[in-house]
Write a protein that holds these residues in place. Structure first.
Motif, PDB file in Angstrom:
ATOM      1  N   GLU A  38       0.834  -1.209   0.000  1.00 21.62           N
ATOM      2  CA  GLU A  38       0.000   0.000   0.000  1.00 21.62           C
ATOM      3  C   GLU A  38       0.868   1.259   0.000  1.00 21.62           C
ATOM      4  OE1 GLU A  38      -3.884  -1.807   2.376  1.00 21.62           O
ATOM      5  OE2 GLU A  38      -2.215  -0.949   3.517  1.00 21.62           O
ATOM      6  N   LEU A  39       1.971   1.246   0.744  1.00 21.74           N
ATOM      7  CA  LEU A  39       2.885   2.385   0.737  1.00 21.74           C
ATOM      8  C   LEU A  39       3.484   2.582  -0.650  1.00 21.74           C
ATOM      9  CD1 LEU A  39       4.451   4.683   2.048  1.00 21.74           C
ATOM     10  CD2 LEU A  39       6.118   2.982   2.863  1.00 21.74           C
ATOM     11  N   ALA A  40       3.871   1.483  -1.307  1.00 22.78           N
ATOM     12  CA  ALA A  40       4.417   1.588  -2.668  1.00 22.78           C
ATOM     13  C   ALA A  40       3.383   2.170  -3.620  1.00 22.78           C
ATOM     14  CB  ALA A  40       4.883   0.217  -3.153  1.00 22.78           C
ATOM     15  N   SER A  41       2.139   1.768  -3.487  1.00 20.89           N
ATOM     16  CA  SER A  41       1.073   2.296  -4.338  1.00 20.89           C
ATOM     17  C   SER A  41       0.840   3.779  -4.070  1.00 20.89           C
ATOM     18  CB  SER A  41      -0.212   1.500  -4.097  1.00 20.89           C
ATOM     19  OG  SER A  41      -1.265   2.007  -4.871  1.00 20.89           O
ATOM     20  N   LEU A  42       0.831   4.165  -2.803  1.00 19.51           N
ATOM     21  CA  LEU A  42       0.666   5.576  -2.439  1.00 19.51           C
ATOM     22  C   LEU A  42       1.800   6.408  -3.032  1.00 19.51           C
ATOM     23  CD1 LEU A  42      -0.646   7.882  -0.808  1.00 19.51           C
ATOM     24  CD2 LEU A  42       0.731   7.120   1.151  1.00 19.51           C
ATOM     25  N   LYS A  43       3.031   5.911  -2.907  1.00 19.84           N
ATOM     26  CA  LYS A  43       4.192   6.609  -3.479  1.00 19.84           C
ATOM     27  C   LYS A  43       4.012   6.820  -4.969  1.00 19.84           C
ATOM     28  CE  LYS A  43       7.563   4.134  -4.668  1.00 19.84           C
ATOM     29  NZ  LYS A  43       8.659   3.162  -4.732  1.00 19.84           N
ATOM     30  N   ASP A  44       3.648   5.769  -5.681  1.00 19.36           N
ATOM     31  CA  ASP A  44       3.477   5.870  -7.128  1.00 19.36           C
ATOM     32  C   ASP A  44       2.402   6.892  -7.497  1.00 19.36           C
ATOM     33  OD1 ASP A  44       5.445   3.953  -7.444  1.00 19.36           O
ATOM     34  OD2 ASP A  44       4.033   2.304  -7.791  1.00 19.36           O
ATOM     35  N   GLU A  45       1.279   6.875  -6.782  1.00 23.16           N
ATOM     36  CA  GLU A  45       0.206   7.831  -7.066  1.00 23.16           C
ATOM     37  C   GLU A  45       0.654   9.267  -6.807  1.00 23.16           C
ATOM     38  OE1 GLU A  45      -3.835   7.062  -5.646  1.00 23.16           O
ATOM     39  OE2 GLU A  45      -3.270   4.953  -5.392  1.00 23.16           O
ATOM     40  N   LEU A  46       1.322   9.505  -5.687  1.00 27.06           N
ATOM     41  CA  LEU A  46       1.765  10.858  -5.365  1.00 27.06           C
ATOM     42  C   LEU A  46       2.802  11.353  -6.363  1.00 27.06           C
ATOM     43  CD1 LEU A  46       1.958  10.629  -1.465  1.00 27.06           C
ATOM     44  CD2 LEU A  46       0.248  11.845  -2.841  1.00 27.06           C
ATOM     45  N   LEU A  47       3.732  10.496  -6.745  1.00 25.11           N
ATOM     46  CA  LEU A  47       4.747  10.897  -7.725  1.00 25.11           C
ATOM     47  C   LEU A  47       4.118  11.186  -9.085  1.00 25.11           C
ATOM     48  CD1 LEU A  47       7.742   8.588  -6.779  1.00 25.11           C
ATOM     49  CD2 LEU A  47       7.501  11.048  -6.374  1.00 25.11           C
ATOM     50  N   THR A  48       3.078  10.453  -9.445  1.00 26.09           N
ATOM     51  CA  THR A  48       2.363  10.722 -10.697  1.00 26.09           C
ATOM     52  C   THR A  48       1.743  12.115 -10.667  1.00 26.09           C
ATOM     53  OG1 THR A  48       1.932   8.375 -11.101  1.00 26.09           O
ATOM     54  CG2 THR A  48       0.461   9.955 -12.178  1.00 26.09           C
ATOM     55  N   VAL A  49       1.163  12.485  -9.545  1.00 28.64           N
ATOM     56  CA  VAL A  49       0.571  13.819  -9.408  1.00 28.64           C
ATOM     57  C   VAL A  49       1.658  14.890  -9.487  1.00 28.64           C
ATOM     58  CG1 VAL A  49      -0.636  15.377  -7.817  1.00 28.64           C
ATOM     59  CG2 VAL A  49      -1.439  13.026  -8.110  1.00 28.64           C
ATOM     60  N   VAL A  50       2.769  14.684  -8.790  1.00 30.81           N
ATOM     61  CA  VAL A  50       3.870  15.651  -8.818  1.00 30.81           C
ATOM     62  C   VAL A  50       4.382  15.822 -10.245  1.00 30.81           C
ATOM     63  CG1 VAL A  50       6.252  16.061  -8.071  1.00 30.81           C
ATOM     64  CG2 VAL A  50       4.537  15.325  -6.412  1.00 30.81           C
ATOM     65  N   ARG A  51       4.596  14.717 -10.958  1.00 30.76           N
ATOM     66  CA  ARG A  51       5.085  14.790 -12.339  1.00 30.76           C
ATOM     67  C   ARG A  51       4.099  15.532 -13.242  1.00 30.76           C
ATOM     68  NH1 ARG A  51       6.203   9.182 -11.529  1.00 30.76           N
ATOM     69  NH2 ARG A  51       8.337   8.972 -10.775  1.00 30.76           N
ATOM     70  N   ARG A  52       2.810  15.281 -13.051  1.00 30.05           N
ATOM     71  CA  ARG A  52       1.797  15.953 -13.860  1.00 30.05           C
ATOM     72  C   ARG A  52       1.853  17.468 -13.650  1.00 30.05           C
ATOM     73  NH1 ARG A  52      -3.101  14.211 -11.866  1.00 30.05           N
ATOM     74  NH2 ARG A  52      -3.549  16.229 -10.954  1.00 30.05           N
ATOM     75  N   TYR A  53       1.950  17.898 -12.408  1.00 30.46           N
ATOM     76  CA  TYR A  53       2.045  19.337 -12.137  1.00 30.46           C
ATOM     77  C   TYR A  53       3.334  19.917 -12.707  1.00 30.46           C
ATOM     78  CZ  TYR A  53      -2.115  20.144  -9.362  1.00 30.46           C
ATOM     79  OH  TYR A  53      -3.422  20.322  -8.975  1.00 30.46           O
ATOM     80  N   ASP A  54       4.425  19.184 -12.599  1.00 35.38           N
ATOM     81  CA  ASP A  54       5.705  19.659 -13.148  1.00 35.38           C
ATOM     82  C   ASP A  54       5.608  19.808 -14.664  1.00 35.38           C
ATOM     83  OD1 ASP A  54       8.469  20.363 -13.184  1.00 35.38           O
ATOM     84  OD2 ASP A  54       8.968  18.293 -13.705  1.00 35.38           O
ATOM     85  N   GLU A  55       5.089  18.803 -15.345  1.00 39.84           N
ATOM     86  CA  GLU A  55       4.968  18.861 -16.805  1.00 39.84           C
ATOM     87  C   GLU A  55       4.039  19.996 -17.242  1.00 39.84           C
ATOM     88  OE1 GLU A  55       3.696  14.908 -17.817  1.00 39.84           O
ATOM     89  OE2 GLU A  55       5.654  14.041 -17.320  1.00 39.84           O
TER      90      GLU A  55
ATOM     91  N   TYR B 101       8.394  11.926   1.798  1.00 42.71           N
ATOM     92  CA  TYR B 101       8.966  10.830   2.573  1.00 42.71           C
ATOM     93  C   TYR B 101       7.823   9.934   3.004  1.00 42.71           C
ATOM     94  CZ  TYR B 101      12.849  14.114   3.077  1.00 42.71           C
ATOM     95  OH  TYR B 101      13.848  15.006   2.843  1.00 42.71           O
ATOM     96  N   GLY B 102       7.960   8.681   2.810  1.00 45.87           N
ATOM     97  CA  GLY B 102       7.013   7.712   3.329  1.00 45.87           C
ATOM     98  C   GLY B 102       7.836   6.532   3.830  1.00 45.87           C
ATOM     99  N   PHE B 103       7.800   6.278   5.120  1.00 48.03           N
ATOM    100  CA  PHE B 103       8.669   5.240   5.684  1.00 48.03           C
ATOM    101  C   PHE B 103       8.004   4.623   6.903  1.00 48.03           C
ATOM    102  CE2 PHE B 103       9.755   9.432   7.201  1.00 48.03           C
ATOM    103  CZ  PHE B 103       9.750   9.303   8.570  1.00 48.03           C
ATOM    104  N   PRO B 104       8.346   3.376   7.212  1.00 49.12           N
ATOM    105  CA  PRO B 104       7.775   2.739   8.395  1.00 49.12           C
ATOM    106  C   PRO B 104       8.506   3.198   9.655  1.00 49.12           C
ATOM    107  CG  PRO B 104       9.244   1.223   7.288  1.00 49.12           C
ATOM    108  CD  PRO B 104       9.192   2.464   6.440  1.00 49.12           C
ATOM    109  N   PHE B 105       7.787   3.197  10.759  1.00 53.23           N
ATOM    110  CA  PHE B 105       8.417   3.509  12.041  1.00 53.23           C
ATOM    111  C   PHE B 105       7.636   2.788  13.150  1.00 53.23           C
ATOM    112  CE2 PHE B 105       5.113   6.654  11.661  1.00 53.23           C
ATOM    113  CZ  PHE B 105       4.646   6.856  12.962  1.00 53.23           C
ATOM    114  N   ARG B 106       8.308   2.616  14.266  1.00 50.32           N
ATOM    115  CA  ARG B 106       7.678   2.015  15.447  1.00 50.32           C
ATOM    116  C   ARG B 106       7.884   2.939  16.623  1.00 50.32           C
ATOM    117  NH1 ARG B 106      10.245  -3.344  13.577  1.00 50.32           N
ATOM    118  NH2 ARG B 106       8.538  -4.270  12.404  1.00 50.32           N
TER     119      ARG B 106
END
Length: 195
Positions: free
Chosen positions: A150-167, A189-194
Motif C-alpha cells: 500500500e505504501l508503494a502504491s501511495l508513493k506511485d500515485e503521489l509521484l504521478t501527481v507531482v510529475r503531472r504538475y511539473d509537466e 517521505y514515506g517510511f515505516p516507524f515504530r
C-alpha cells in the motif's frame, strides 16, 4: 538541453561524486537554473569560482553534467548544464555489498540534510514572501497504517501527481506563461516507524 531523461545511478563512484555537499548544491542549482558558469554558481553557493570549477569537472567526469552552449559573447566562459532531467537513486541498487550500502546511506543522509536546509531557509525568509505563497505552502504529516504494498502504491500515485504538475507548469512556462511562477520544492517521505 539535457541529452537524457532521468538518469538512474547504480555505481558507487557516481554516487560518491554526487554525494559531496558542494557538488550536490551545484547539481541542484543547475537543475533549477538550467545552465550557468562556475562564476555564477560560485556566487550562488558562496564559493570561489576556481573551487566550483573543480567540482563541476568532477560532476562532468561522472556524466552528471555536461558543457552547455555559451549564453554570452565571452569565449572564456565555460557553461555547464545537467546531462539529464534529474537522477534516480534506489536503495535496492546498493544493497549487494556493505560498502555500497554505506555509501548509499551517507548520500541519503546528506540529501535529507540539504532538503531540510532548503525548507529552513524558506522558514527564515517566510515573511518576505507574499501571503498567497505562504498560504499555499504545504507542511503536513500523516501517520498511516499501511502494508508495504500500500505504501508503494501511495508513493506511485503521489509521484504521478507531482510529475503531472511539473509537466503542466513547464509546458505553460514554455509558451510564455511565467507570471507568478517560482521554483517549488516538493519533498516526499514515506517510511515505516515504530514507537
Amino acid at each position: 538541453m539535457p541529452s537524457q531523461e532521468n538518469r538512474r545511478i547504480t555505481d558507487v563512484g557516481t554516487l560518491k561524486a554526487l554525494g559531496h555537499p558542494l557538488r550536490m548544491k551545484l547539481y541542484r542549482a543547475l537543475l533549477v537554473g538550467g545552465a550557468a558558469t562556475a562564476s555564477q554558481l560560485g556566487g550562488q553557493v558562496d564559493e570561489a569560482p576556481s573551487l566550483v570549477s573543480y567540482h563541476l569537472r568532477k560532476l562532468a567526469d561522472h556524466g552528471l553534467i555536461e558543457e552547455a552552449e555559451a549564453r554570452s559573447g565571452d569565449g572564456r566562459e565555460r557553461w555547464w548544464q545537467p546531462a539529464s532531467d534529474g537522477v534516480s537513486i534506489r536503495g535496492a541498487d546498493f544493497r549487494d555489498a556493505p560498502e555500497k550500502e554505506t555509501a548509499h546511506l551517507a548520500f541519503t543522509r546528506l540529501y535529507v540534510d540539504q532538503r531540510a536546509d532548503l525548507y529552513r531557509h524558506y522558514l527564515d525568509e517566510r515573511a518576505a514572501w507574499p501571503a498567497e505563497w505562504n498560504d499555499a505552502v504545504a507542511d503536513a504529516e500523516g501517520n498511516l497504517r499501511l502494508t508495504a504494498a500500500e505504501l508503494a502504491s501511495l508513493k506511485d500515485e503521489l509521484l504521478t501527481v507531482v510529475r503531472r504538475y511539473d509537466e503542466t507548469g513547464r509546458a505553460r512556462e514554455a509558451v510564455g506563461d511565467t507570471e507568478g511562477r517560482e521554483n517549488v520544492a516538493v519533498h516526499l517521505y514515506g517510511f515505516p516507524f515504530r514507537v
